[in-house]
Design an enzyme around this catalytic site. Sequence first.
Site, PDB file in Angstrom:
ATOM      1  N   CYS A 294       6.105   0.123   7.502  1.00  0.00           N
ATOM      2  CA  CYS A 294       5.710   1.246   6.654  1.00  0.00           C
ATOM      3  C   CYS A 294       6.887   1.643   5.776  1.00  0.00           C
ATOM      4  O   CYS A 294       8.026   1.698   6.252  1.00  0.00           O
ATOM      5  CB  CYS A 294       5.292   2.418   7.539  1.00  0.00           C
ATOM      6  SG  CYS A 294       4.745   3.856   6.620  1.00  0.00           S
ATOM      7  N   LEU A 295       6.616   1.927   4.520  1.00  0.00           N
ATOM      8  CA  LEU A 295       7.684   2.339   3.604  1.00  0.00           C
ATOM      9  C   LEU A 295       8.308   3.669   4.028  1.00  0.00           C
ATOM     10  O   LEU A 295       9.404   4.002   3.600  1.00  0.00           O
ATOM     11  CB  LEU A 295       7.151   2.438   2.172  1.00  0.00           C
ATOM     12  CG  LEU A 295       6.655   1.120   1.555  1.00  0.00           C
ATOM     13  CD1 LEU A 295       6.126   1.364   0.152  1.00  0.00           C
ATOM     14  CD2 LEU A 295       7.749   0.068   1.548  1.00  0.00           C
TER      15      LEU A 295
ATOM     16  N   HIS B 243      -2.383   7.674   6.885  1.00  0.00           N
ATOM     17  CA  HIS B 243      -1.429   8.594   6.242  1.00  0.00           C
ATOM     18  C   HIS B 243      -2.118   9.886   5.766  1.00  0.00           C
ATOM     19  O   HIS B 243      -1.462  10.918   5.627  1.00  0.00           O
ATOM     20  CB  HIS B 243      -0.750   7.926   5.046  1.00  0.00           C
ATOM     21  CG  HIS B 243       0.358   6.980   5.420  1.00  0.00           C
ATOM     22  ND1 HIS B 243       1.482   7.391   6.090  1.00  0.00           N
ATOM     23  CD2 HIS B 243       0.516   5.646   5.203  1.00  0.00           C
ATOM     24  CE1 HIS B 243       2.291   6.343   6.267  1.00  0.00           C
ATOM     25  NE2 HIS B 243       1.720   5.279   5.748  1.00  0.00           N
TER      26      HIS B 243
ATOM     27  N   GLY C 166       0.838  -1.188   0.000  1.00  0.00           N
ATOM     28  CA  GLY C 166       0.000   0.000   0.000  1.00  0.00           C
ATOM     29  C   GLY C 166       0.875   1.241   0.000  1.00  0.00           C
ATOM     30  O   GLY C 166       2.012   1.202   0.484  1.00  0.00           O
TER      31      GLY C 166
ATOM     32  N   GLN D 175       3.000   9.948   1.164  1.00  0.00           N
ATOM     33  CA  GLN D 175       4.298   9.257   1.246  1.00  0.00           C
ATOM     34  C   GLN D 175       5.198   9.554   0.058  1.00  0.00           C
ATOM     35  O   GLN D 175       6.388   9.241   0.096  1.00  0.00           O
ATOM     36  CB  GLN D 175       4.088   7.737   1.348  1.00  0.00           C
ATOM     37  CG  GLN D 175       3.455   7.299   2.653  1.00  0.00           C
ATOM     38  CD  GLN D 175       3.360   5.793   2.712  1.00  0.00           C
ATOM     39  OE1 GLN D 175       2.404   5.212   2.214  1.00  0.00           O
ATOM     40  NE2 GLN D 175       4.357   5.160   3.290  1.00  0.00           N
TER      41      GLN D 175
ATOM     42  N   HIS E  48      -4.371   1.489   7.732  1.00  0.00           N
ATOM     43  CA  HIS E  48      -2.999   2.013   7.796  1.00  0.00           C
ATOM     44  C   HIS E  48      -2.808   3.136   6.769  1.00  0.00           C
ATOM     45  O   HIS E  48      -2.276   4.209   7.095  1.00  0.00           O
ATOM     46  CB  HIS E  48      -2.021   0.862   7.550  1.00  0.00           C
ATOM     47  CG  HIS E  48      -0.590   1.269   7.472  1.00  0.00           C
ATOM     48  ND1 HIS E  48       0.360   0.837   8.373  1.00  0.00           N
ATOM     49  CD2 HIS E  48       0.077   2.067   6.588  1.00  0.00           C
ATOM     50  CE1 HIS E  48       1.533   1.372   8.053  1.00  0.00           C
ATOM     51  NE2 HIS E  48       1.392   2.108   6.969  1.00  0.00           N
ATOM     52  N   GLU E  49      -3.245   2.874   5.532  1.00  0.00           N
ATOM     53  CA  GLU E  49      -3.052   3.879   4.477  1.00  0.00           C
ATOM     54  C   GLU E  49      -3.913   5.117   4.729  1.00  0.00           C
ATOM     55  O   GLU E  49      -3.477   6.244   4.484  1.00  0.00           O
ATOM     56  CB  GLU E  49      -3.358   3.285   3.105  1.00  0.00           C
ATOM     57  CG  GLU E  49      -2.477   2.111   2.691  1.00  0.00           C
ATOM     58  CD  GLU E  49      -0.991   2.370   2.846  1.00  0.00           C
ATOM     59  OE1 GLU E  49      -0.559   3.531   2.734  1.00  0.00           O
ATOM     60  OE2 GLU E  49      -0.264   1.400   3.106  1.00  0.00           O
TER      61      GLU E  49
HETATM   62 NI    NI Z   1       2.671   3.376   5.787  1.00  0.00          NI
END
Ligand code: NI
Length: 176
Positions: A96-97, A142, A49, A54, A138-139
């Site tokens: 998380c990225l 953000h 995701g 991000q 989660h997304e």
């Molecule tokens: Ni994340």
Amino acid sequence: MAVLPVAKVGNPVLRQLARPLDPAEIRSKAMQQFIEDMFETMHEEEGIGLAAPQVSRSEQLLVMGCPGEGGFPDTVLINPVIVYYGPQQEEMWEGCLSVDGLRGKVTRPSMVRVRALDRQGAAVEFDATGLFAVCIQHEMDHLIGKLFLDRMADLSTLTQLEEFDQYWRKEPTSVI
Ligand code: NI
């Protein structure tokens, strides 16, 4: 197609409220290209995701996808809203990225009903469970400036990747 640079924790863009997109904007060639770039970036970074903040665009746009068993199809959500949370909670490892090298356990509702626009700007509403439900939450975090670290009830499960592989990898996991 382009792989976009991923903003890392500490970058203020990850702490902002993202703005909604309007349907005309969604259908523009530039936005369709941006969505392709987000998918390419997510695949390159081996995530399931990615939220627009991000990649340093504070807009309410998410891409997700996780092939295989227990996974979910490629999905684009724009201006998403959770209209119902299921009664059950589920604890899952998250990463998380934008947070390199760390995993931690987060407890979230195991089912959500989401209302959003798809990549053509059409209204969609659907239920998600399991990993898909976790990924959506989660997304969506953000988009309101939240990271999974903020959702950990305590930091006692915070784990570096090498230790995660050594001690915890056998547990159900997701890297979001
Ligand atoms: Ni994340």
